[in-house]
Write an enzyme that holds these catalytic residues in place. Structure first.
Site, PDB file in Angstrom:
ATOM      1  N   ASP A  23       1.040  -1.415  -0.095  1.00 16.69           N
ATOM      2  CA  ASP A  23      -0.124   0.111   0.105  1.00 16.69           C
ATOM      3  C   ASP A  23       0.992   1.226  -0.005  1.00 16.69           C
ATOM      4  O   ASP A  23       2.226   1.080   0.600  1.00 16.69           O
ATOM      5  CB  ASP A  23      -0.855  -0.084   1.288  1.00 16.69           C
ATOM      6  CG  ASP A  23      -2.060   0.842   1.009  1.00 16.69           C
ATOM      7  OD1 ASP A  23      -2.372   1.427  -0.017  1.00 16.69           O
ATOM      8  OD2 ASP A  23      -2.876   1.008   2.096  1.00 16.69           O
ATOM      9  N   ASN A  25       1.466   3.318  -3.047  1.00 20.36           N
ATOM     10  CA  ASN A  25       2.102   3.788  -4.240  1.00 20.36           C
ATOM     11  C   ASN A  25       1.531   5.136  -4.659  1.00 20.36           C
ATOM     12  O   ASN A  25       2.183   6.136  -5.063  1.00 20.36           O
ATOM     13  CB  ASN A  25       1.624   2.702  -5.413  1.00 20.36           C
ATOM     14  CG  ASN A  25       2.144   1.311  -4.979  1.00 20.36           C
ATOM     15  OD1 ASN A  25       3.023   1.194  -4.005  1.00 20.36           O
ATOM     16  ND2 ASN A  25       1.642   0.454  -5.917  1.00 20.36           N
ATOM     17  N   HIS A  40       2.513   3.141  -9.033  1.00 16.26           N
ATOM     18  CA  HIS A  40       2.695   1.574  -9.149  1.00 16.26           C
ATOM     19  C   HIS A  40       3.831   1.225  -9.923  1.00 16.26           C
ATOM     20  O   HIS A  40       4.229   0.016  -9.373  1.00 16.26           O
ATOM     21  CB  HIS A  40       1.299   1.301 -10.037  1.00 16.26           C
ATOM     22  CG  HIS A  40      -0.211   1.848  -9.243  1.00 16.26           C
ATOM     23  ND1 HIS A  40      -0.296   1.531  -7.900  1.00 16.26           N
ATOM     24  CD2 HIS A  40      -1.121   2.430  -9.692  1.00 16.26           C
ATOM     25  CE1 HIS A  40      -1.400   1.947  -7.709  1.00 16.26           C
ATOM     26  NE2 HIS A  40      -1.890   2.484  -8.692  1.00 16.26           N
ATOM     27  N   ARG A  74     -11.840   1.977  -8.538  1.00 17.98           N
ATOM     28  CA  ARG A  74     -10.898   3.089  -9.058  1.00 17.98           C
ATOM     29  C   ARG A  74     -11.316   3.769 -10.680  1.00 17.98           C
ATOM     30  O   ARG A  74     -11.892   2.926 -11.311  1.00 17.98           O
ATOM     31  CB  ARG A  74      -9.411   2.703  -8.901  1.00 17.98           C
ATOM     32  CG  ARG A  74      -9.158   2.219  -7.587  1.00 17.98           C
ATOM     33  CD  ARG A  74      -7.636   1.963  -7.474  1.00 17.98           C
ATOM     34  NE  ARG A  74      -7.311   1.731  -6.098  1.00 17.98           N
ATOM     35  CZ  ARG A  74      -6.196   1.806  -5.593  1.00 17.98           C
ATOM     36  NH1 ARG A  74      -5.188   2.293  -5.892  1.00 17.98           N
ATOM     37  NH2 ARG A  74      -6.018   1.634  -4.064  1.00 17.98           N
ATOM     38  N   LEU A 134      10.772 -21.073  -4.673  1.00 16.01           N
ATOM     39  CA  LEU A 134      10.092 -20.039  -3.832  1.00 16.01           C
ATOM     40  C   LEU A 134       8.644 -19.991  -4.694  1.00 16.01           C
ATOM     41  O   LEU A 134       8.675 -20.214  -5.908  1.00 16.01           O
ATOM     42  CB  LEU A 134      10.570 -18.661  -4.075  1.00 16.01           C
ATOM     43  CG  LEU A 134       9.734 -17.352  -3.875  1.00 16.01           C
ATOM     44  CD1 LEU A 134       9.323 -17.374  -2.302  1.00 16.01           C
ATOM     45  CD2 LEU A 134      10.488 -16.133  -4.183  1.00 16.01           C
TER      46      LEU A 134
HETATM   47  C1  FPP Z   1      -1.900   0.222  -3.377  1.00 13.02           C
HETATM   48  O1  FPP Z   1      -1.404   1.599  -3.439  1.00 13.02           O
HETATM   49  C2  FPP Z   1      -1.439  -0.654  -4.358  1.00 13.02           C
HETATM   50  C3  FPP Z   1      -2.315  -1.233  -5.273  1.00 13.02           C
HETATM   51  C4  FPP Z   1      -3.684  -1.112  -5.424  1.00 13.02           C
HETATM   52  C5  FPP Z   1      -1.787  -2.153  -6.282  1.00 13.02           C
HETATM   53  C6  FPP Z   1      -0.502  -2.936  -6.069  1.00 13.02           C
HETATM   54  C7  FPP Z   1       0.414  -2.969  -7.176  1.00 13.02           C
HETATM   55  C8  FPP Z   1       1.554  -2.733  -7.396  1.00 13.02           C
HETATM   56  C9  FPP Z   1       2.381  -2.567  -6.155  1.00 13.02           C
HETATM   57  C10 FPP Z   1       1.986  -2.646  -8.749  1.00 13.02           C
HETATM   58  C11 FPP Z   1       2.829  -3.817  -9.169  1.00 13.02           C
HETATM   59  C12 FPP Z   1       2.603  -5.004  -8.531  1.00 13.02           C
HETATM   60  C13 FPP Z   1       3.006  -6.426  -9.202  1.00 13.02           C
HETATM   61  C14 FPP Z   1       3.054  -7.543  -8.677  1.00 13.02           C
HETATM   62  C15 FPP Z   1       3.924  -5.996 -10.349  1.00 13.02           C
HETATM   63  P1  FPP Z   1      -2.561   2.544  -3.608  1.00 13.02           P
HETATM   64  O2  FPP Z   1      -2.719   3.074  -4.979  1.00 13.02           O
HETATM   65  O3  FPP Z   1      -3.884   2.204  -2.844  1.00 13.02           O
HETATM   66  O4  FPP Z   1      -1.629   3.674  -2.669  1.00 13.02           O
HETATM   67  P2  FPP Z   1      -2.453   5.049  -1.731  1.00 13.02           P
HETATM   68  O5  FPP Z   1      -3.403   4.569  -0.824  1.00 13.02           O
HETATM   69  O6  FPP Z   1      -1.062   5.693  -1.495  1.00 13.02           O
HETATM   70  O7  FPP Z   1      -3.177   5.866  -2.884  1.00 13.02           O
END
Ligand code: FPP
Length: 249
Positions: A23, A25, A40, A74, A134
């Site tokens: 979480d 990104n 992301h 989203r 793994l």
């Molecule tokens: C949450 O951050 C993240 C996600 C909803 C998606 C997770 C995806 C990745 C880490 C991208 C790559 C993944 C792989 C497996 C290659 P958010 O967008 O909710 O962040 P925020 O809460 O700060 O808005």
């Protein structure tokens, strides 16, 4: 590798199964005046590093919450960009997974995953199926309640067809109806970005899991942060409902 944390890590007390809610990104991107998709993309770099580190440490299972059933709410541009990124990631990582004998698995509802992503995912799953170093389990289009309801429905179908019996229904036999009933429950769950909730992730499997919350945003969560989380985990006493004296015996 971070020698400080490595020195404090007991190689015999590592989690067999590590699960992560990645979480933060969006906030990472906003702090840098970038768009959310850049966050992301930076998060995908953390995924690469954490996968490599788990492989080196000998952790058997890594489950990553990459796209939840709720994420469909989203904006469409972000949803589309996330799926594009996931497809690109699976495609570009495959040679390295094969080289390092890493297995890829999927947890989640196949229904709704874009067809081109599904094709890429299936190809990676099939080509890595025999590896045992793994297992990287991607939770894609995943929801914990959905998983449990689906398992209950499949059990009911087996019951109606005479393939199952209520008398033999136990937590262990029910687990076989989950997406990957053969994977042991997570020993440790990490959630980044300061949020302290489990957001419909692995609701059944987290019953006795140790939880580690950190303020670090996912794109900043790299090898050093992972090692710190593992050191913290090794300091915990896992009692599974017993007394402290019982588990120390
Ligand atoms: C949450 O951050 C993240 C996600 C909803 C998606 C997770 C995806 C990745 C880490 C991208 C790559 C993944 C792989 C497996 C290659 P958010 O967008 O909710 O962040 P925020 O809460 O700060 O808005």
């Amino acid at each position: 590798m971070n020698s400080g944390a490595m020195d404090r890590l007991d190689p015999h007390k590592l989690p067999r199964h590590l699960a992560i809610i990645m979480d933060g990104n969006g906030r990472w991107a906003r702090k840098r005046l970038l768009n959310r998709v850049s966050g992301h993309e930076a998060g995908a770099e953390s995924v690469r590093e954490v996968v490599r580190c788990c492989r080196e440490l000998g952790i058997a299972h890594l489950t990553l919450y990459a796209f939840s059933k709720e994420n469909w709410q989203r904006p469409a541009t972000e949803v589309n960009a996330l799926w594009r990124l996931l497809k690109r990631f699976i495609h570009s990582e495959l040679p390295d997974l094969i080289d390092k004998q890493i297995r890829m698995r999927h947890l989640g509802d196949p229904e709704g995953i874009p067809a081109d992503v599904w094709t890429e995912l299936q190809s990676a799953i099939e080509r890595t199926a025999s590896f045992d170093q793994l297992s990287v389990n991607l939770a894609l289009n995943y929801g914990g309640r959905h998983e449990i309801v689906r398992a209950a429905a499949n059990f009911a179908r087996d019951l109606a067809a005479g393939r199952a019996s209520v008398d033999r229904l136990t937590p262990e036999t029910f687990s076989a109806y989950l997406y990957a009933g053969d994977i042991p429950d997570p020993d440790l769950l990490i959630r980044t970005s300061g949020e302290c909730r489990i957001s419909n992730f692995l609701l059944w499997q987290l019953a006795y899991t140790e939880i580690y919350f950190t303020d670090t945003l996912w794109p900043d969560f790299r090898r050093r942060q992972l090692l710190d989380a593992l050191v913290d985990y090794q300091g915990r006493e896992r009692r599974f409902g017993k007394t402290s004296e019982q588990v120390q015996d």
